[in-house]
Design a protein around this motif. Structure first.
Motif, PDB file in Angstrom:
ATOM      1  N   HIS A  79      34.163  41.792  48.292  1.00  0.00           N
ATOM      2  CA  HIS A  79      35.397  42.285  48.921  1.00  0.00           C
ATOM      3  C   HIS A  79      36.166  41.194  49.650  1.00  0.00           C
ATOM      4  O   HIS A  79      37.397  41.129  49.553  1.00  0.00           O
ATOM      5  CB  HIS A  79      35.096  43.447  49.872  1.00  0.00           C
ATOM      6  CG  HIS A  79      34.765  44.709  49.158  1.00  0.00           C
ATOM      7  ND1 HIS A  79      35.694  45.435  48.459  1.00  0.00           N
ATOM      8  CD2 HIS A  79      33.584  45.370  49.016  1.00  0.00           C
ATOM      9  CE1 HIS A  79      35.133  46.495  47.922  1.00  0.00           C
ATOM     10  NE2 HIS A  79      33.838  46.481  48.236  1.00  0.00           N
ATOM     11  N   ASP A  80      35.479  40.312  50.386  1.00  0.00           N
ATOM     12  CA  ASP A  80      36.177  39.263  51.122  1.00  0.00           C
ATOM     13  C   ASP A  80      36.897  38.308  50.177  1.00  0.00           C
ATOM     14  O   ASP A  80      38.036  37.918  50.430  1.00  0.00           O
ATOM     15  CB  ASP A  80      35.225  38.512  52.059  1.00  0.00           C
ATOM     16  CG  ASP A  80      34.069  37.825  51.337  1.00  0.00           C
ATOM     17  OD1 ASP A  80      33.622  38.314  50.269  1.00  0.00           O
ATOM     18  OD2 ASP A  80      33.595  36.783  51.851  1.00  0.00           O
ATOM     19  N   LEU A  81      36.267  37.970  49.070  1.00  0.00           N
ATOM     20  CA  LEU A  81      36.909  37.084  48.096  1.00  0.00           C
ATOM     21  C   LEU A  81      38.044  37.792  47.363  1.00  0.00           C
ATOM     22  O   LEU A  81      39.063  37.178  47.042  1.00  0.00           O
ATOM     23  CB  LEU A  81      35.881  36.554  47.098  1.00  0.00           C
ATOM     24  CG  LEU A  81      34.780  35.668  47.686  1.00  0.00           C
ATOM     25  CD1 LEU A  81      33.785  35.256  46.611  1.00  0.00           C
ATOM     26  CD2 LEU A  81      35.366  34.449  48.389  1.00  0.00           C
ATOM     27  N   GLY A  82      37.881  39.075  47.107  1.00  0.00           N
ATOM     28  CA  GLY A  82      38.948  39.859  46.487  1.00  0.00           C
ATOM     29  C   GLY A  82      40.186  39.912  47.362  1.00  0.00           C
ATOM     30  O   GLY A  82      41.314  39.726  46.882  1.00  0.00           O
ATOM     31  N   ARG A  83      39.978  40.142  48.659  1.00  0.00           N
ATOM     32  CA  ARG A  83      41.114  40.159  49.596  1.00  0.00           C
ATOM     33  C   ARG A  83      41.774  38.786  49.659  1.00  0.00           C
ATOM     34  O   ARG A  83      43.003  38.669  49.648  1.00  0.00           O
ATOM     35  CB  ARG A  83      40.657  40.607  50.979  1.00  0.00           C
ATOM     36  CG  ARG A  83      40.377  42.093  51.083  1.00  0.00           C
ATOM     37  CD  ARG A  83      40.123  42.542  52.529  1.00  0.00           C
ATOM     38  NE  ARG A  83      38.981  41.864  53.128  1.00  0.00           N
ATOM     39  CZ  ARG A  83      37.703  42.277  53.045  1.00  0.00           C
ATOM     40  NH1 ARG A  83      37.421  43.394  52.387  1.00  0.00           N
ATOM     41  NH2 ARG A  83      36.734  41.603  53.632  1.00  0.00           N
ATOM     42  N   ALA A  84      40.958  37.737  49.689  1.00  0.00           N
ATOM     43  CA  ALA A  84      41.506  36.377  49.731  1.00  0.00           C
ATOM     44  C   ALA A  84      42.284  36.074  48.448  1.00  0.00           C
ATOM     45  O   ALA A  84      43.349  35.453  48.498  1.00  0.00           O
ATOM     46  CB  ALA A  84      40.378  35.362  49.932  1.00  0.00           C
TER      47      ALA A  84
ATOM     48  N   GLN B  34      38.219  36.412  40.251  1.00  0.00           N
ATOM     49  CA  GLN B  34      37.969  35.542  39.102  1.00  0.00           C
ATOM     50  C   GLN B  34      39.074  35.753  38.064  1.00  0.00           C
ATOM     51  O   GLN B  34      40.101  35.097  38.117  1.00  0.00           O
ATOM     52  CB  GLN B  34      36.583  35.818  38.509  1.00  0.00           C
ATOM     53  CG  GLN B  34      35.462  35.446  39.459  1.00  0.00           C
ATOM     54  CD  GLN B  34      34.097  35.855  38.941  1.00  0.00           C
ATOM     55  OE1 GLN B  34      33.907  36.118  37.757  1.00  0.00           O
ATOM     56  NE2 GLN B  34      33.138  35.914  39.833  1.00  0.00           N
ATOM     57  N   CYS B  35      38.873  36.648  37.142  1.00  0.00           N
ATOM     58  CA  CYS B  35      39.779  36.791  35.993  1.00  0.00           C
ATOM     59  C   CYS B  35      41.197  37.207  36.384  1.00  0.00           C
ATOM     60  O   CYS B  35      42.163  36.750  35.779  1.00  0.00           O
ATOM     61  CB  CYS B  35      39.178  37.753  34.973  1.00  0.00           C
ATOM     62  SG  CYS B  35      37.574  37.163  34.383  1.00  0.00           S
ATOM     63  N   ILE B  36      41.334  38.060  37.375  1.00  0.00           N
ATOM     64  CA  ILE B  36      42.684  38.466  37.814  1.00  0.00           C
ATOM     65  C   ILE B  36      43.386  37.282  38.475  1.00  0.00           C
ATOM     66  O   ILE B  36      44.543  36.972  38.154  1.00  0.00           O
ATOM     67  CB  ILE B  36      42.630  39.695  38.744  1.00  0.00           C
ATOM     68  CG1 ILE B  36      41.975  40.893  38.042  1.00  0.00           C
ATOM     69  CG2 ILE B  36      44.018  40.038  39.271  1.00  0.00           C
ATOM     70  CD1 ILE B  36      42.697  41.388  36.804  1.00  0.00           C
ATOM     71  N   LEU B  37      42.697  36.600  39.388  1.00  0.00           N
ATOM     72  CA  LEU B  37      43.283  35.442  40.077  1.00  0.00           C
ATOM     73  C   LEU B  37      43.679  34.351  39.082  1.00  0.00           C
ATOM     74  O   LEU B  37      44.801  33.832  39.135  1.00  0.00           O
ATOM     75  CB  LEU B  37      42.295  34.885  41.105  1.00  0.00           C
ATOM     76  CG  LEU B  37      42.717  33.612  41.831  1.00  0.00           C
ATOM     77  CD1 LEU B  37      43.978  33.842  42.660  1.00  0.00           C
ATOM     78  CD2 LEU B  37      41.568  33.097  42.704  1.00  0.00           C
ATOM     79  N   TYR B  38      42.785  34.002  38.164  1.00  0.00           N
ATOM     80  CA  TYR B  38      43.084  32.916  37.222  1.00  0.00           C
ATOM     81  C   TYR B  38      44.177  33.313  36.238  1.00  0.00           C
ATOM     82  O   TYR B  38      44.999  32.483  35.850  1.00  0.00           O
ATOM     83  CB  TYR B  38      41.823  32.483  36.477  1.00  0.00           C
ATOM     84  CG  TYR B  38      40.702  32.051  37.411  1.00  0.00           C
ATOM     85  CD1 TYR B  38      40.963  31.440  38.638  1.00  0.00           C
ATOM     86  CD2 TYR B  38      39.375  32.279  37.083  1.00  0.00           C
ATOM     87  CE1 TYR B  38      39.945  31.062  39.502  1.00  0.00           C
ATOM     88  CE2 TYR B  38      38.345  31.897  37.931  1.00  0.00           C
ATOM     89  CZ  TYR B  38      38.634  31.287  39.137  1.00  0.00           C
ATOM     90  OH  TYR B  38      37.617  30.922  39.978  1.00  0.00           O
ATOM     91  N   SER B  39      44.200  34.567  35.851  1.00  0.00           N
ATOM     92  CA  SER B  39      45.270  35.050  34.968  1.00  0.00           C
ATOM     93  C   SER B  39      46.607  35.025  35.699  1.00  0.00           C
ATOM     94  O   SER B  39      47.641  34.667  35.116  1.00  0.00           O
ATOM     95  CB  SER B  39      44.962  36.467  34.468  1.00  0.00           C
ATOM     96  OG  SER B  39      43.780  36.476  33.694  1.00  0.00           O
ATOM     97  N   ALA B  40      46.600  35.403  36.971  1.00  0.00           N
ATOM     98  CA  ALA B  40      47.830  35.364  37.763  1.00  0.00           C
ATOM     99  C   ALA B  40      48.354  33.934  37.873  1.00  0.00           C
ATOM    100  O   ALA B  40      49.556  33.687  37.704  1.00  0.00           O
ATOM    101  CB  ALA B  40      47.584  35.949  39.151  1.00  0.00           C
TER     102      ALA B  40
END
Length: 174
Positions: free
Chosen positions: A148-153, A120-126
């Motif tokens: 975990h699966d979504l984090g890896r993705a 969520q926040c890390i992906l959108y910030s990136a």
């Protein structure tokens, strides 16, 4: 270095699952924060949700997190008094904050993102950093997902779609 949403009271849906994923990474993040704080050419910036309290100060947000359900996950990463602190209202650390302005004033070319939540926040910030033409770096041992699966993705998407460097904390800030 931008630390995202680590001042968390863990009193929300998915909090137990998230806290379980934060626990293994908090010592690596604390060590990276210490290295960044001691590194003369690295600016340490905390960006954290204010949980709907628009009058909340930095001290209020830290105190709320320390009084929360998992102070053991907050104490090691309380922001040093001399680092920048920006409250945020949505998922991205850039959305509705002065982060881009601050990074430009500091002459930053690379944004190292650490914290929670990876998908969520890390992906959108990136993504927001990437479209603002910053290079993105994410140490996978210093971010925590809910799932975990979504984090890896999310890490794979950052690497593939945003040319993010996905490197362990030990390889950052050298």
């Amino acid at each position: 270095m931008v630390v995202v949403d680590m001042l968390n009271p863990y009193d929300h849906k998915d909090a137990d699952q998230l806290a379980g994923n934060v626990a293994p990474m908090v010592s690596a993040l604390a060590a990276l924060v210490t290295r960044a704080h001691e590194h003369d050419d690295v600016d340490l910036i905390y960006v954290n949700d204010h949980y709907g309290d628009f009058a909340a100060t930095r001290e209020d947000i830290v105190e709320r997190a320390l009084r929360g359900r998992r102070p053991d996950l907050v104490e090691p990463i309380v922001p040093p008094a001399d680092c920048a602190f920006l409250p945020k209202v949505r998922h991205s650390a850039f959305y509705g904050t002065a982060l881009e302005y601050l990074l430009r004033r500091l002459g930053a070319g690379t944004v190292l993102l650490a914290g929670q939540v990876t998908e969520q926040c890390i992906l959108y910030s990136a993504l927001d950093g990437y479209i603002r033409e910053f290079s993105i770096m994410v140490p996978p041992d210093c971010v925590a997902p809910i799932h975990h699966d979504l984090g890896r993705a999310a890490l794979r998407m950052m690497e593939r779609n945003m040319s993010a460097e996905i490197v362990p904390a030990g390889s950052c800030l050298l």
